[in-house]
Design an enzyme around this catalytic site. Structure first.
Site, short mmCIF file in Angstrom:
data_model
loop_
_atom_site.label_atom_id
_atom_site.label_comp_id
_atom_site.label_asym_id
_atom_site.label_seq_id
_atom_site.Cartn_x
_atom_site.Cartn_y
_atom_site.Cartn_z
CD GLN A 87 -2.93 1.17 2.23
OE1 GLN A 87 -3.76 0.30 2.02
NE2 GLN A 87 -3.06 2.05 3.22
NE ARG A 92 3.79 3.31 2.94
CZ ARG A 92 2.80 3.15 3.80
NH1 ARG A 92 2.55 4.09 4.70
NH2 ARG A 92 2.06 2.07 3.76
CG HIS A 163 0.75 9.95 4.56
ND1 HIS A 163 0.23 10.34 5.78
CD2 HIS A 163 -0.01 8.94 4.12
CE1 HIS A 163 -0.81 9.57 6.06
NE2 HIS A 163 -0.98 8.71 5.08
CD GLU A 265 -2.42 12.05 4.09
OE1 GLU A 265 -2.41 11.38 3.04
OE2 GLU A 265 -3.00 11.67 5.13
#
Length: 289
Positions: A87, A92, A163, A265
């Site tokens: 996801q 990240r 984010h 975000e």
């Protein structure tokens, strides 16, 4: 006694080395500084005028595998669930490298990290790319500029997002402004599309919305100050707070922490962006106190 001192010093040195290998710190002075981990190029702290502005969960996992819960994780090349991989993509959870060492420019500090395609990314998403992440710390400002480059022969499409988890004292006093009249996707209500009617958006339940075609500048009232977010090539704003029940389901998030954070975000997520061979684009965000 000498042996015990040597052993303790060795342990301290090893811990210091590990910290230096895993993160970098930009420090204008003791009251203004930023911390960024090479894992995910995730900013985990921004202290401005002696006060922390970024939320980091007390249960965040720092194993260089799992995404860090909090800070400013980078979402690329996919926002949300992804049939090809994890996801929010792989950026990240990959280790980034230093491209341009920290240096001072006028009254600001700047550092650049980068991530390039490798065998692991090709197994999920078979394209040649390079990401550069420019972090600039100023007096009362934090700039984060993500440059996406297509260095291959084939075009590719992607979504991306910064984010940002903001730290607040009381979620009940928070409001987000400058979104009235805009269409949004409400993920809590199974993705229905609605229009925002409020001048100031407040949070009193689970909140997960994608606001589309937003202004380049929005303001966030944290309860005791106004933060201004200015963005470039990031037309969407995602606002998220897990509230009570969802907080209990996350192992890396304390049950009560929803009261002390809000995610605002900046992203490009409602539609995909296409980059042709040798093209690049800069996706930029600036937060000012």
């Amino acid at each position: 006694m000498d042996y015990m001192f040597y052993t303790k010093q060795k342990v301290l040195n090893e811990k210091l080395k590990e910290k230096m290998e895993n993160k970098i710190c930009l420090e204008l002075d003791t009251q203004n500084k930023v911390e960024v981990f090479f894992h995910g190029a995730t900013i985990t702290s921004w202290v401005c005028d002696g006060k922390e502005k970024i939320f980091l969960s007390s249960k965040s996992v720092f194993d260089n595998k799992k995404a860090i819960r909090g800070g400013i994780p980078i979402v690329f090349p996919n926002f949300g669930p992804w049939e090809k991989g994890p996801q929010h993509g792989f950026a990240r959870i990959k280790r980034w490298s230093l491209k341009d060492s920290m240096r001072k420019i006028d009254d600001k500090l700047r550092v650049v990290l980068f991530l390039k395609d490798d065998e692991e990314t090709h197994a999920l998403w078979n394209y040649n790319f390079e990401l550069e992440y420019e972090i600039i710390l100023g007096v009362k400002t934090l700039e984060t500029n993500l440059i996406v480059k297509n260095i291959g022969t084939d075009e590719f499409d992607f979504t991306a997002l910064l984010h940002t988890y903001l730290k607040v004292d009381d979620i009940g006093k928070v409001s987000i402004n400058d979104l009235k009249g805009l269409n949004y996707i409400d993920k809590v209500k199974n993705g229905i599309s609605e229009t925002e009617s409020r001048e100031a958006i407040t949070i009193d339940q689970e909140f997960d919305r994608i606001y589309k075609s937003t202004n380049d500048t929005i303001s966030i009232n944290s309860g005791d100050e106004i933060l201004t977010m200015t963005k470039y090539n990031l037309p969407d704003i995602v606002i998220w707070n897990p509230w009570i029940e969802k907080s209990k389901k996350m192992s890396d998030f304390d049950d009560e922490e929803y009261k002390r954070m809000i995610c605002v975000e900046a992203g490009r997520v409602s539609t995909k962006l296409i980059l042709k061979s040798n093209e690049k684009i800069t996706l930029a965000q600036k937060i000012q106190v």
